[in-house]
Design an enzyme around this catalytic site. Sequence first.
Site, PDB file in Angstrom:
ATOM      1  N   GLY A  71      71.137  65.883  28.361  1.00  0.00           N
ATOM      2  CA  GLY A  71      70.515  65.561  26.804  1.00  0.00           C
ATOM      3  C   GLY A  71      69.213  66.099  26.335  1.00  0.00           C
ATOM      4  O   GLY A  71      69.323  66.978  24.771  1.00  0.00           O
ATOM      5  N   THR A  72      68.271  66.589  26.710  1.00  0.00           N
ATOM      6  CA  THR A  72      67.041  67.695  26.574  1.00  0.00           C
ATOM      7  C   THR A  72      67.519  69.313  26.034  1.00  0.00           C
ATOM      8  O   THR A  72      66.811  69.455  24.249  1.00  0.00           O
ATOM      9  CB  THR A  72      65.670  67.650  27.215  1.00  0.00           C
ATOM     10  OG1 THR A  72      65.407  66.563  28.274  1.00  0.00           O
ATOM     11  CG2 THR A  72      64.544  68.831  27.071  1.00  0.00           C
ATOM     12  N   ASN A 151      66.432  54.582  23.307  1.00  0.00           N
ATOM     13  CA  ASN A 151      66.248  54.453  24.997  1.00  0.00           C
ATOM     14  C   ASN A 151      65.225  52.987  25.047  1.00  0.00           C
ATOM     15  O   ASN A 151      65.640  52.555  26.369  1.00  0.00           O
ATOM     16  CB  ASN A 151      65.526  55.799  25.688  1.00  0.00           C
ATOM     17  CG  ASN A 151      64.812  56.391  24.395  1.00  0.00           C
ATOM     18  OD1 ASN A 151      64.981  56.510  23.620  1.00  0.00           O
ATOM     19  ND2 ASN A 151      64.053  56.727  24.880  1.00  0.00           N
ATOM     20  N   SER A 199      74.068  63.393  27.528  1.00  0.00           N
ATOM     21  CA  SER A 199      73.838  63.551  29.114  1.00  0.00           C
ATOM     22  C   SER A 199      74.263  63.156  30.164  1.00  0.00           C
ATOM     23  O   SER A 199      74.849  61.579  29.894  1.00  0.00           O
ATOM     24  CB  SER A 199      72.015  63.299  29.067  1.00  0.00           C
ATOM     25  OG  SER A 199      71.620  63.370  30.129  1.00  0.00           O
ATOM     26  N   ALA A 200      75.204  63.459  31.401  1.00  0.00           N
ATOM     27  CA  ALA A 200      75.683  62.814  31.561  1.00  0.00           C
ATOM     28  C   ALA A 200      75.022  61.863  32.909  1.00  0.00           C
ATOM     29  O   ALA A 200      75.693  60.996  33.296  1.00  0.00           O
ATOM     30  CB  ALA A 200      76.470  64.013  32.902  1.00  0.00           C
ATOM     31  N   HIS A 201      73.986  62.275  33.451  1.00  0.00           N
ATOM     32  CA  HIS A 201      72.988  61.203  34.182  1.00  0.00           C
ATOM     33  C   HIS A 201      72.494  59.933  33.469  1.00  0.00           C
ATOM     34  O   HIS A 201      72.419  59.094  34.368  1.00  0.00           O
ATOM     35  CB  HIS A 201      71.890  61.964  34.998  1.00  0.00           C
ATOM     36  CG  HIS A 201      70.854  61.618  33.931  1.00  0.00           C
ATOM     37  ND1 HIS A 201      69.752  60.529  33.937  1.00  0.00           N
ATOM     38  CD2 HIS A 201      69.855  62.877  33.018  1.00  0.00           C
ATOM     39  CE1 HIS A 201      69.074  60.837  33.325  1.00  0.00           C
ATOM     40  NE2 HIS A 201      68.773  62.417  32.758  1.00  0.00           N
ATOM     41  N   CYS A 325      59.943  58.672  30.022  1.00  0.00           N
ATOM     42  CA  CYS A 325      59.599  59.279  30.769  1.00  0.00           C
ATOM     43  C   CYS A 325      58.015  59.636  30.248  1.00  0.00           C
ATOM     44  O   CYS A 325      56.774  60.437  30.272  1.00  0.00           O
ATOM     45  CB  CYS A 325      60.087  60.152  29.675  1.00  0.00           C
ATOM     46  SG  CYS A 325      61.609  60.152  29.368  1.00  0.00           S
TER      47      CYS A 325
HETATM   48  C1  LIG Z   1      67.806  60.282  28.601  1.00  0.00           C
HETATM   49  C2  LIG Z   1      67.421  60.297  27.663  1.00  0.00           C
HETATM   50  C3  LIG Z   1      67.213  62.231  27.155  1.00  0.00           C
HETATM   51  C4  LIG Z   1      67.212  62.936  27.687  1.00  0.00           C
HETATM   52  O1  LIG Z   1      68.195  63.799  28.064  1.00  0.00           O
HETATM   53  P1  LIG Z   1      68.202  64.180  29.451  1.00  0.00           P
HETATM   54  O2  LIG Z   1      69.508  64.974  30.252  1.00  0.00           O
HETATM   55  O3  LIG Z   1      67.716  63.829  30.894  1.00  0.00           O
HETATM   56  O4  LIG Z   1      67.534  65.440  29.597  1.00  0.00           O
HETATM   57  C5  LIG Z   1      67.271  62.101  25.456  1.00  0.00           C
HETATM   58  N1  LIG Z   1      67.433  61.577  24.632  1.00  0.00           N
HETATM   59  C6  LIG Z   1      67.596  60.225  25.071  1.00  0.00           C
HETATM   60  C7  LIG Z   1      67.733  59.117  24.263  1.00  0.00           C
HETATM   61  C8  LIG Z   1      67.118  59.867  26.126  1.00  0.00           C
HETATM   62  O5  LIG Z   1      67.753  58.481  26.873  1.00  0.00           O
END
Ligand SMILES: *Cc1c(COP(=O)(O)O)cnc(C)c1O
Length: 385
Positions: A71-72, A151, A199-201, A325
Site C-alpha cells: 500500500g505504501t 483505517n 495491499s495484500a496483507h 503505525c
Molecule cells: C496498511 C495501510 C497502508 C499501508 O499498506 P502497506 O502494505 O502496509 O504498506 C496504506 N493505507 C492504508 C489505509 C492502510 O490501512
Amino acid sequence: MKRIYMDHSATTPVAPEVLAAMLPYFSEKFGNASSLHQSGREARLALEESREEVAGLLGAKPEEIIFTSGGTESDNLALKGIARKNRKRGRHIITTQIEHPAILETCRSLEKEGFIVTYLPVTREGLVDPSALEGAIRPETILISVMHANNEVGTIQPLEEIGRLAAEKEIYFHTDAVQSVGKIPVNVNDLKLDLLSLSAHKLYGPKGAGALYIRKGTKIESIIQGGGHERRLRSGTENISGIVGLAKAAELAGERMAAEGERLTGLRDRLAEQVLGRVKEAWINGSMKRRLPGNLNFGFKYVEGESLLLFLDTKGICVSTGSACSSHKLEPSHVLLSLGLKPEECHGSLRITLGASNTPDEVEYVAESIAEAVERFRGISALGR
Ligand SMILES: *Cc1c(COP(=O)(O)O)cnc(C)c1O
C-alpha cells in the site's frame, strides 16, 4: 492462553489457501518472469494470471494493474507519479486530513517539490463533505486523493460523488482502498477512479505485496527506475510468490465478501451494543452507517486507551489504539482530532477490528473484558468515578 486477534486493520494472517498457492513459487517454480526459457515463462504465466484475478475484483482491465511492494509504495507511485508528470498542468493537489501516513507524508514531500496541497477536514462523523471538496477545486488542481475506508474509524467516504466531480473537471482521482478492497464492493468504473491502491496483507494475503490500478491513458511517471518491469512503471524483478498470494487472496475475498461482510457486521453491532450497555460515558467514533463491517472505534472517558490495550493483552486480546503505525507515538490520533475530538478524548480510544477468525463467543468475552478494564482503570484514576 488462547489468543483473540481483533486487530485486522493492522494486518491479517495469511489464509491457508493463499499460503498453499504461494509455496511452489519459493521452490520448484522459482523462475524470473523476464527469462525467456521455460522457467521464466512459467513465472510470467503466473504473473499475468494474477493480474487478471486482481483486475477482476476491481472491475478493471488486467493491463491497468501494476504490482508493487504494498500500500505504501502504491500510494507513493500514485501521488508522486501523477504530480511530477502533470506539473505543467498545475501544482495543486486535494486530499484529506484523515489519510494514512503513506498519503500524508508523500504530500508533505511533494510540498517540498513545490506542489500545493489542500488537506480537507472531515465532519464529526468522519466523512468528507463533497461540497467542501468542490469548493477546494482550483483551475490548477491536478489530483484528488481521498481514501475509500479509514483505517482507524472505518468510515466509508462518498467516492461516487467525488468521482463525479473529478471527472467533470478532468482532475485525476486516486483512492487509497487498502482497507476496503476485499471487504466491501469496489468497482473502479462505478467510482470513476483513475488510480487505486491496495495491499495484500490487509486481505489475508502476504506482507510486501500490493498493486496500483492505473486507468488506461493516465499520464504518470515511475518513481523506481531500472529494468523497466511492469510497463516501465515499477522496475524490479517481480515478487511472484507475493503476487500469486495477492491474487489468491483477491479471489477468496471476492467469493466470501457478501457472507463474511454480513457476519462481521452482526458481530460488530453485537460488540458495540454489549460494550455500550455495560460501560457508561463511552461512545463510538465515526459514522455507524457508512462504516466497514469489522470496525469499531470506542471512546471512553477518564481512561487511557493505552492502559486498556495493555490490560486486554494480558487477557490474550489483541486490539489497538489509534492505528498500528502511530502506536509508538503518544500524540493523539490525527484522525480523531480531525473528527473534532479533544486531545484527552482521543487518548481514551480503542480500535477493534474483526475478521475471519472471530466468533460470537469471542465477542462476549472481549465485551466483558473491556468493561472490566475500564472499571479497573477508572477506579484508580484521579478523575474516575
Ligand atoms: C496498511 C495501510 C497502508 C499501508 O499498506 P502497506 O502494505 O502496509 O504498506 C496504506 N493505507 C492504508 C489505509 C492502510 O490501512
